[in-house]
Design a protein around this motif. Structure first.
Motif, PDB file in Angstrom:
ATOM      1  N   LYS A 186      46.756  14.819  35.082  1.00 61.73           N
ATOM      2  CA  LYS A 186      46.078  15.941  35.721  1.00 61.73           C
ATOM      3  C   LYS A 186      44.646  15.561  36.117  1.00 61.73           C
ATOM      4  CE  LYS A 186      44.716  20.754  34.985  1.00 61.73           C
ATOM      5  NZ  LYS A 186      44.710  21.885  34.027  1.00 61.73           N
ATOM      6  N   ARG A 189      44.653  13.188  39.020  1.00 60.61           N
ATOM      7  CA  ARG A 189      44.935  13.903  40.274  1.00 60.61           C
ATOM      8  C   ARG A 189      43.699  14.638  40.772  1.00 60.61           C
ATOM      9  NH1 ARG A 189      48.493  17.236  38.527  1.00 60.61           N
ATOM     10  NH2 ARG A 189      50.294  15.868  38.759  1.00 60.61           N
ATOM     11  N   ILE A 190      42.941  15.214  39.856  1.00 58.92           N
ATOM     12  CA  ILE A 190      41.709  15.919  40.248  1.00 58.92           C
ATOM     13  C   ILE A 190      40.707  14.948  40.869  1.00 58.92           C
ATOM     14  CG2 ILE A 190      39.670  17.122  39.342  1.00 58.92           C
ATOM     15  CD1 ILE A 190      41.538  18.422  37.262  1.00 58.92           C
ATOM     16  N   LEU A 192      41.367  12.028  42.297  1.00 61.10           N
ATOM     17  CA  LEU A 192      41.876  11.571  43.592  1.00 61.10           C
ATOM     18  C   LEU A 192      41.662  12.626  44.678  1.00 61.10           C
ATOM     19  CD1 LEU A 192      45.219   9.809  42.540  1.00 61.10           C
ATOM     20  CD2 LEU A 192      43.120   8.730  43.346  1.00 61.10           C
ATOM     21  N   ASN A 193      41.885  13.895  44.322  1.00 64.65           N
ATOM     22  CA  ASN A 193      41.660  14.971  45.294  1.00 64.65           C
ATOM     23  C   ASN A 193      40.187  15.060  45.689  1.00 64.65           C
ATOM     24  OD1 ASN A 193      44.331  15.781  45.437  1.00 64.65           O
ATOM     25  ND2 ASN A 193      44.140  17.252  43.759  1.00 64.65           N
ATOM     26  N   GLU A 194      39.309  14.897  44.713  1.00 68.14           N
ATOM     27  CA  GLU A 194      37.873  14.942  45.021  1.00 68.14           C
ATOM     28  C   GLU A 194      37.448  13.745  45.872  1.00 68.14           C
ATOM     29  OE1 GLU A 194      35.164  15.640  41.862  1.00 68.14           O
ATOM     30  OE2 GLU A 194      36.355  17.249  40.963  1.00 68.14           O
ATOM     31  N   TYR A 196      39.347  12.152  47.978  1.00 63.27           N
ATOM     32  CA  TYR A 196      39.868  12.424  49.325  1.00 63.27           C
ATOM     33  C   TYR A 196      38.970  13.418  50.054  1.00 63.27           C
ATOM     34  CZ  TYR A 196      42.851  14.273  53.015  1.00 63.27           C
ATOM     35  OH  TYR A 196      43.332  14.699  54.226  1.00 63.27           O
ATOM     36  N   ASN A 197      38.583  14.490  49.350  1.00 66.99           N
ATOM     37  CA  ASN A 197      37.734  15.511  49.977  1.00 66.99           C
ATOM     38  C   ASN A 197      36.369  14.958  50.365  1.00 66.99           C
ATOM     39  OD1 ASN A 197      39.669  17.529  49.767  1.00 66.99           O
ATOM     40  ND2 ASN A 197      39.003  18.150  47.725  1.00 66.99           N
ATOM     41  N   GLN A 200      36.940  12.657  53.448  1.00 62.65           N
ATOM     42  CA  GLN A 200      37.323  13.476  54.607  1.00 62.65           C
ATOM     43  C   GLN A 200      36.131  14.287  55.108  1.00 62.65           C
ATOM     44  OE1 GLN A 200      40.322  13.208  55.821  1.00 62.65           O
ATOM     45  NE2 GLN A 200      40.328  14.774  57.382  1.00 62.65           N
ATOM     46  N   LYS A 294      29.760  18.226  49.385  1.00 63.54           N
ATOM     47  CA  LYS A 294      30.771  17.260  48.948  1.00 63.54           C
ATOM     48  C   LYS A 294      30.175  15.860  48.815  1.00 63.54           C
ATOM     49  CE  LYS A 294      34.343  20.105  49.010  1.00 63.54           C
ATOM     50  NZ  LYS A 294      35.116  20.412  47.810  1.00 63.54           N
TER      51      LYS A 294
END
Length: 374
Positions: A186, A189-190, A192-194, A196-197, A200, A294
């Motif tokens: 978990k 995943r958090i 990796l999402n951050e 990516y954000n 991006q 970000k």
């Protein structure tokens, strides 16, 4: 015992850091295209996802189409820059001649008003000012074209992009397995999402900022009546890829054109002033508003990492400095050991200063109250 252990950990961390920097320098020809490919993969991923989900295309077909679209756009930009540069260089002799005559007149005027000999100003009575201007202008043009064509030099980057996007699920599964001992699935995943954000947000924000700054630059040059206003305006915006420094370099060529084509020196000064003002607006209002929190790196850290990465990887390092550091900040923020470094990299928030100031004010009032009571 604890002190000895902590010192040992510090030495190990320092040695690991030095080793990483050394390997990054030695393997720069291998690493730079891969890092570019990773960041650009994040940029075009929404297009790939649209083709896969909305149009139900095969993954390979979706990735291929997205990379072709991206490559055509980049190639078209550089072709247009090359065509416009060729047109400008065809008039270079006229520009250099006018700039040389103006500089000669300026040196003569300085000699008459101050009594300083021309030889003391330029080093020789026989020196040709025109040749000096031409040589320096050629160096500026060479720097701009070199820094602007960095991405086009990496032939392997599109291949890396294709493979990263094709094996994205496999690579994510690898990261889950690799971090299973130090982090839960978990948490990974958090992170990796951050990551990516952050990438991006940075890339899309950078493109939006380039468009806005390009328009502002073009309008400023248009009001001054400088030749090729939209070309120079958007060329300077493209050089935002090199933070802080790029826009200053981009202002030199239109300033020279203004010096060659206008009667007054103030037009050249006006070009530099307008670009400097737009850079101030971009750095303090446009980029923070569009990119958002970000990519929350403070200005001091941003400047330092740009300098350090330029020493490590040259111009590509200057371009990659901020996205890499922003990614490191995400990792540090999720590590108990390196969380203070993540805090140091982040924005010095006004709320933090306000709360500190309020606490000091309360303590000061309390001390004064105690003194009065006693």
């Amino acid at each position: 015992m604890e002190t000895t252990t902590s010192k040992t950990h510090i030495v190990k961390d320092l040695f690991a850091f030095i080793l990483i920097v050394f390997m990054a320098y030695i393997l720069q020809d291998f690493l730079i295209p891969i890092v570019f490919a990773m960041i650009l993969s994040v940029l075009i991923y929404p297009i790939v996802r649209y083709f896969e989900k909305s149009l139900c295309f095969n993954r390979i077909v979706s990735i291929t189409i997205a990379i072709i679209i991206f490559t055509v756009i980049i190639f078209s930009i550089f072709v247009l820059i090359g065509i416009q540069f060729e047109e400008i260089m065809n008039k270079s002799d006229m520009y250099f001649s006018k700039i040389g005559s103006k500089l000669t007149a300026l040196i003569q005027q300085t000699e008459n008003s101050t009594g300083i000999e021309t030889e003391d100003i330029v080093g020789s009575k026989d020196i040709k000012v025109k040749e000096i201007v031409k040589e320096n202008s050629a160096n500026i043009l060479n720097f701009i074209t070199t820094s602007g064509s960095i991405l086009s030099d990496f032939i392997l980057s599109p291949l890396y992009m294709f493979l990263f996007l094709l094996y994205r699920n496999f690579l994510i599964s690898f990261l889950y397995r690799a971090t299973s001992k130090i982090s839960t699935k978990k948490n990974t995943r958090i992170i990796l999402n951050e990551l990516y954000n952050v990438q991006q947000n940075y890339m899309l924000g950078l493109v939006s900022v380039m468009v806005i700054v390009g328009l502002l630059n073009s309008i400023g040059l248009l009001l001054l009546g400088i030749d090729y206003p939209f070309f120079f305006g958007f060329l300077c915006a493209l050089l935002l890829l090199i933070p802080y420094i790029g826009i200053m370099i981009g202002s030199l060529i239109p300033a020279l054109i203004a010096l060659a084509t206008k009667d007054s020196y103030w037009y050249a000064i006006g070009v530099v002033a307008i670009f400097g003002f737009i850079q101030f607006i971009e750095g303090n209002f446009i980029t923070p508003k569009i990119t958002g929190s970000k990519v929350s790196l403070n200005a001091l850290v941003s400047i330092l990492v740009i300098i350090l990465f330029s020493m490590l990887w040259g111009i590509p390092g200057m371009i990659l400095a901020l996205p890499i550091t922003a990614s490191l900040k995400v990792v540090f923020d999720h590590s108990e050991k390196f969380k203070p470094i993540g805090f140091l990299l982040g924005q010095a928030e006004e709320k933090y200063f306000n709360s500190k100031a309020k606490n000091r004010l309360k303590k000061w009032k309390k001390i004064r109250k105690n003194k009065k009571t006693s």
